[in-house]
Design a protein around this motif. Structure first.
Motif, mmCIF file in Angstrom:
data_model
loop_
_atom_site.group_PDB
_atom_site.id
_atom_site.type_symbol
_atom_site.label_atom_id
_atom_site.label_comp_id
_atom_site.label_asym_id
_atom_site.label_seq_id
_atom_site.Cartn_x
_atom_site.Cartn_y
_atom_site.Cartn_z
ATOM 1 N N UNK A 195 73.203 16.051 -17.192
ATOM 2 C CA UNK A 195 72.534 15.065 -18.041
ATOM 3 C C UNK A 195 71.819 14.002 -17.216
ATOM 4 N N UNK A 196 70.648 13.620 -17.690
ATOM 5 C CA UNK A 196 69.974 12.410 -17.203
ATOM 6 C C UNK A 196 69.792 11.476 -18.392
ATOM 7 N N UNK A 197 70.183 10.222 -18.216
ATOM 8 C CA UNK A 197 69.939 9.196 -19.222
ATOM 9 C C UNK A 197 68.904 8.223 -18.660
ATOM 10 N N UNK A 198 67.816 8.043 -19.408
ATOM 11 C CA UNK A 198 66.766 7.091 -19.034
ATOM 12 C C UNK A 198 66.901 5.861 -19.933
ATOM 13 N N UNK A 199 67.033 4.714 -19.329
ATOM 14 C CA UNK A 199 67.133 3.459 -20.064
ATOM 15 C C UNK A 199 66.022 2.542 -19.576
ATOM 16 N N UNK A 200 64.870 2.678 -20.218
ATOM 17 C CA UNK A 200 63.664 1.953 -19.793
ATOM 18 C C UNK A 200 63.385 2.206 -18.317
ATOM 19 N N UNK A 201 63.515 3.483 -17.942
ATOM 20 C CA UNK A 201 63.204 3.871 -16.565
ATOM 21 C C UNK A 201 61.713 3.658 -16.308
ATOM 22 N N UNK A 202 61.408 3.055 -15.174
ATOM 23 C CA UNK A 202 60.042 2.649 -14.892
ATOM 24 C C UNK A 202 59.333 3.656 -13.991
ATOM 25 N N UNK A 203 58.034 3.795 -14.229
ATOM 26 C CA UNK A 203 57.164 4.609 -13.392
ATOM 27 C C UNK A 203 55.752 4.077 -13.531
ATOM 28 N N UNK A 204 54.868 4.559 -12.684
ATOM 29 C CA UNK A 204 53.468 4.164 -12.785
ATOM 30 C C UNK A 204 52.792 4.958 -13.893
ATOM 31 N N UNK A 205 51.930 4.308 -14.634
ATOM 32 C CA UNK A 205 51.236 4.975 -15.737
ATOM 33 C C UNK A 205 50.375 6.131 -15.231
ATOM 34 N N UNK A 206 49.899 6.055 -14.016
ATOM 35 C CA UNK A 206 49.074 7.137 -13.474
ATOM 36 C C UNK A 206 49.885 8.398 -13.188
ATOM 37 N N UNK A 207 51.217 8.279 -13.269
ATOM 38 C CA UNK A 207 52.071 9.445 -13.079
ATOM 39 C C UNK A 207 52.459 10.081 -14.405
ATOM 40 N N UNK A 208 51.654 9.856 -15.413
ATOM 41 C CA UNK A 208 51.811 10.477 -16.729
ATOM 42 C C UNK A 208 50.552 11.284 -17.011
ATOM 43 N N UNK A 209 50.732 12.573 -17.343
ATOM 44 C CA UNK A 209 49.595 13.425 -17.690
ATOM 45 C C UNK A 209 49.925 14.189 -18.970
#
Length: 409
Positions: A195-209
Motif C-alpha cells: 500500500x501507498x497512502x498519499x496525504x497531499x503528497x507534493x510534486x511539480x505540475x509539469x510531472x503530470x501528463x
C-alpha cells in the motif's frame, strides 16, 4: 507475515542475501534492487545518447529471464520502471521526456501505483489530483504498488476533479507519502506489492501528463515482463530438477533403477519440465520481437502502427495463456521427480509453484483467450486498457437514492 511499518531508509538497509535466505526469512531485496540500479539495470532501454545502454526489447527480455531464474521477485519489481521508460521513448511530451530521461540516467528508480482496492467504481479512481500553478498534490490510497517500496518515484494513476485521468510522477521520500509492506499474497512475496497512502503528497505540475497519451503498446509490455518472469521460473524449476535428480541416492524398491538418475520415469518428468522451460523462453522471445516491432512502428509514426500494436497484444495474450498453465504445472511436476524430502521448508521448492501461480493470476488469461477467439473468428480487436471495481446498476442507484423507511412503518 508482512509488516505495516513504513519502509526503512536506505542508510540502514541490510546486506545482500542469497535468494533462498530471502525467501525463507521474507527479507525484502532492497540492497539487491539498489545493486541492480547502480549496475545500470534501469538504463537498459535508454538510448545511448541519453546515457543508456540502447538495448532492444528482446535483449531486455533475455536479461529479465536470467534475473527471474535467479529470483522471480526482482524482474517484477522493475515492471513499473520498465513501462515508464518505454513510455518516455515515444511520448509526445518532449519536455517531460527529456527531463525524465536525465533523471533515469542519473539512477532514479520508478515504481508503480495504479490499482486501488475496495468499493471504488469500475473505471474511476479515488486517488485525487489537485493542481495549483506550478505545483500539484495527490491524495488517496493505492494497492498492488509493485516496486514502489524500493523506488525513488512512483508512476501514479490519478483522477482530477473534472474526472479526467492523469499520470503523476510522485517523489516518494516526503512526509506526504507512506509506504507499507502489507502484501500478503502466497507468492511473489518480496515484490513490495503493498500500500501507498498519499496525504497531499507534493510534486511539480509539469510531472503530470494525460493518461490518454500513454504509449499504445503498454499492455503488451506489462505482460511481457510477466512472461519473462514465468520463463525464468521455468528455468529455475528445470535447474532444480536436474540437480536434485542427479544428486539423489535413495531409491524406491518399486522404482525402475538403482540410481534415480537412470530411472526412465523420472527422466521423463525432467524431460517434460525441460520442454516447458524451452517453450516459455521461446514464447517470451517471440513476444519480445512483436513488441519491438510495435515500438519501431509507433516511434516512427508508421501508418500501420496500430496493426503492429494489435499484433503485439495478441502475441502477448497467446503466450500468457500457455505459460499460465504450463509453468505452474511444471513446478508441480518437480515434486513427482523427487521424494518426500523435497517438501521440506529448508529447500523452499514450493516457491516455484507459488510464484508461478501468483504471476498467472495477473490479468486473468480466460478473458484473453476469449479476446483471441473473437479476433480469430470475427476480427474483433483486443482491448488495451482494463479497469476493475464495483458497478452500480440503475436499479441499485435508485435503491441507494431512495429515502430510508422508518423501522416499523
Amino acid at each position: 507475515m508482512p509488516s505495516s511499518a513504513t519502509v526503512s531508509p536506505r542508510s540502514s538497509r541490510p546486506s545482500p542475501q542469497a535468494p533462498l535466505t530471502r525467501e525463507r526469512d521474507r527479507s525484502l531485496p532492497e540492497p539487491e534492487v539498489r545493486a541492480l540500479a547502480e549496475a545500470g539495470f534501469g538504463l537498459v532501454r535508454l538510448p545511448v545518447e541519453a546515457g543508456g545502454l540502447g538495448a532492444s526489447i528482446p535483449q531486455l527480455t533475455a536479461l529479465l529471464i536470467d534475473l527471474a531464474a535467479a529470483d522471480s521477485n526482482l524482474p517484477q519489481i522493475w515492471r513499473g520502471h520498465i513501462a515508464f521508460v518505454e513510455d518516455l521513448l515515444v511520448t509526445p511530451h518532449t519536455e517531460f521526456r527529456d527531463r525524465w530521461l536525465r533523471k533515469i540516467a542519473d539512477g532514479a528508480v520508478i515504481g508503480n501505483a495504479w490499482s486501488e482496492i475496495g468499493s471504488v467504481e469500475r473505471g474511476a479512481f479515488g486517488t485525487r489530483l489537485h493542481i495549483d500553478g506550478e505545483h500539484a498534490e495527490v491524495t488517496g490510497q493505492k494497492f498492488y504498488t509493485t516496486g514502489s517500496l524500493f523506488a525513488d518515484y512512483s508512476d501514479t494513476l490519478v483522477e482530477a476533479a473534472d474526472g479526467t485521468q492523469h499520470i503523476a510522477v510522485v517523489p516518494l521520500a516526503q512526509p506526504g507519502v507512506s509506504r507499507s509492506d502489507d502484501w500478503d499474497g502466497f507468492g511473489q512475496k518480496l515484490t513490495g506489492t503493498g500500500t501507498i497512502v498519499y496525504d497531499q503528497a507534493r510534486l511539480e505540475a509539469r510531472d503530470v501528463i494525460p493518461f490518454a497519451d500513454r504509449f499504445a503498446y503498454q499492455t503488451a509490455v506489462y505482460q511481457l515482463v510477466l512472461l519473462a518472469v514465468h520463463a525464468g521460473i521455468a528455468e529455475a524449476v528445470k535447474a532444480d530438477a536436474i540437480s536434485a535428480v542427479a544428486a539423489r541416492t535413495r531409491t524406491y524398491s518399486h522404482g525402475n533403477a538403482d540410481r534415480v538418475r537412470e530411472d526412465p520415469q523420472i527422466l521423463q518428468v525432467v524431460g517434460e519440465i525441460a520442454a516447458v522451460s524451452s517453450t516459455a523462453v521461446a514464447s517470451a522471445g517471440q513476444v519480445a520481437e512483436a513488441v519491438q516491432a510495435a515500438y519501431e512502428a509507433v516511434s516512427a509514426g508508421e501508418e500501420d502502427a496500430e496493426a503492429a500494436v494489435v499484433a503485439a497484444e495478441l502475441a502477448s495474450a497467446r503466450a500468457q495463456i500457455i505459460t499460465s498453465r504450463l509453468v505452474p504445472e511444471a513446478a508441480t511436476r518437480l515434486f513427482d521427480a523427487l521424494g518426500a524430502s523435497a517438501v521440506r521448508e529448508t529447500s523452499a521448492l514450493d516457491r516455484h509453484w507459488r510464484n508461478a501461480r501468483t504471476v498467472a493470476s495477473h490479468n486473468p488469461w480466460v478473458y484473453k483467450a476469449r479476446e483471441i477467439g473473437a479476433w480469430e473468428v470475427n476480427g474483433t480487436p483486443p482491448g488495451f486498457q482494463w479497469a476493475i471495481g464495483t458497478v452500480t446498476t440503475p436499479a441499485q442507484q435508485a435503491a441507494d437514492d431512495a429515502p430510508a423507511v422508518p423501522v416499523g412503518a
